[in-house]
Design a protein around this motif. Structure first.
Motif: not given
Length: 208
Positions: A24-30, A64-65, A94-96
């Motif tokens: 899992i890729l986690l991203v905050a506050d774009v 990171y795929n 996107q694929n994910c």
């Protein structure tokens, strides 16, 4: 790598956090829409900065795929503008799978989320981890969140000061840096038994 409750996390200098065990890729506050919002009201922000956030996301996904991409709130900054249209197109490429933990700035009408095929939740529990937008102590869980836009000031012997975004690990929570451009920093001063991982160009460095 950061190990928490037998789970392995890789903090990236871009500001993303990769949860190795779960892919899992986690991203905050774009804060998509913030740059267009500033430009609309006369701020001299170059339009190229809008594309930069998308390019950074593409690079992180390629690196990171991930099986799943989770935004930890404040994916958007304001009401609907042209950046929302760009995001909708980006999602289709996107694929994910993509999920949004809703933040306080995510005020766009729910119909947009539905149109963009974006799953939206107020929070999410995965195993021993509580995923939310704002820092919050959830008994029995370790919190992964954003909102604070943490930064740390490195000081040199000649009184130089360099302010950098950071991952801030406090008791039972890890706060991600803001991913977006022009988001600002909230400088943190870690206490004993807390850790700071600064994002310095191409690497993440733990501050002792």
């Amino acid at each position: 790598m950061i190990t928490i409750k037998n789970q392995h996390f890789t903090p990236d200098a871009s500001g993303v956090l990769f949860w190795e065990n779960k892919e899992i890729l986690l991203v905050a506050d774009v804060h998509f829409g913030k740059i267009a919002h500033f430009r609309k009201f006369g701020s001299a922000v170059p339009s190229a900065a809008i594309i930069a956030n998308f390019q950074k996301l593409d690079e992180a996904i390629k690196k990171y795929n991930p099986r799943k991409l989770i935004f930890l709130g404040d994916l958007f900054h304001s009401d609907y503008n042209q950046e929302f249209e760009l995001f909708e197109c980006w999602v289709q490429q996107q694929n994910c799978s993509i999920l949004l933990i809703k933040g306080n700035h995510d005020v766009v009408h729910p119909s947009f989320f539905k149109k963009a095929n974006l799953e939206v939740l107020p929070h999410l529990i995965i195993g021993d981890f509580y995923l939310t937008h704002k820092p919050e102590h959830k008994p029995g869980y370790f919190t992964l969140c954003g909102h604070l836009h943490p930064g740390y000031a490195l000081r040199g012997l000649g009184k130089q000061k360099l302010k950098l975004p950071c991952f801030y690990q406090a008791k039972n929570q890890l706060i991600l840096p803001a991913f977006g451009t022009f988001t600002g920093l909230y400088l943190v001063e870690p206490k004993a038994n807390e850790s700071v991982y600064v994002c310095a160009q191409q690497e993440v460095i733990r501050v002792q």
